[in-house]
Enzyme design. Sequence first.
Site: not given
Ligand code: SAM
Length: 204
Positions: A52
């Site tokens: 993000s």
């Molecule tokens: N905050 C993170 C960083 O600093 O890199 C970025 C997160 S990214 C925007 C969102 C993440 O949520 C992705 O890696 C995605 O695979 C994960 N995601 C989506 N649905 C999910 C779920 N049900 N359980 C766990 N992770 C999930």
Amino acid sequence: MIDTQLLQRGIRDERVLTAMARVPRHEFVADSYRAQAYDDNPLPIGEGQTISQPYIVALMLEMLEVSEEDIVLEIGTGSGYQTALLAQLSRHVYSIERHATLAAKAQAALAKLGYTNVTIEVGDGSKGLSAHAPFDGIVVSAAAPDLPPALFEQLKEGGRLVVPVGPTEAQFLQLVTKKEGKPVLSEQIPCRFVPLIGEQGYRA
Ligand code: SAM
């Protein structure tokens, strides 16, 4: 990054600003993106996912108001960057990622930097992590169609939950507090996140 992206946009929490000054964001992106690691935008991390934008990470952490005694749950580990910040700010971080490849890379980056108060699990974070509940704070880094009931249930009384809620094209970043067992919504900020894919999120 701290001056132009965070302070100028109103981030004021000293603990958040200090943590963001300390955690090397370039350790959480691929070598080919290192030169852009501190830019004012999200970057690809593989599996169609992103690390993000620094400002949105700081905003979520400020809304969460984590203390050093807190046990927190993060949904969507991604690169592990926000996990490292939470590790700086709290007692222990449980973080769930649905892509095993991303979880492994995040784990390696966090171990390289010496964080020992982090547990990363692979799975569907929309259901939370009941084995370690309740949590003082929960932060969700992917967009949910509604407030995921399991996450609210796993929040302590008085705890804070920060989650983007809304359709896949655009959402509101919500701050939900648990008061007498009920959700109290106190902030709504427009945002755009990748979808939370899971039982209490969107379908794959
Ligand atoms: N905050 C993170 C960083 O600093 O890199 C970025 C997160 S990214 C925007 C969102 C993440 O949520 C992705 O890696 C995605 O695979 C994960 N995601 C989506 N649905 C999910 C779920 N049900 N359980 C766990 N992770 C999930």
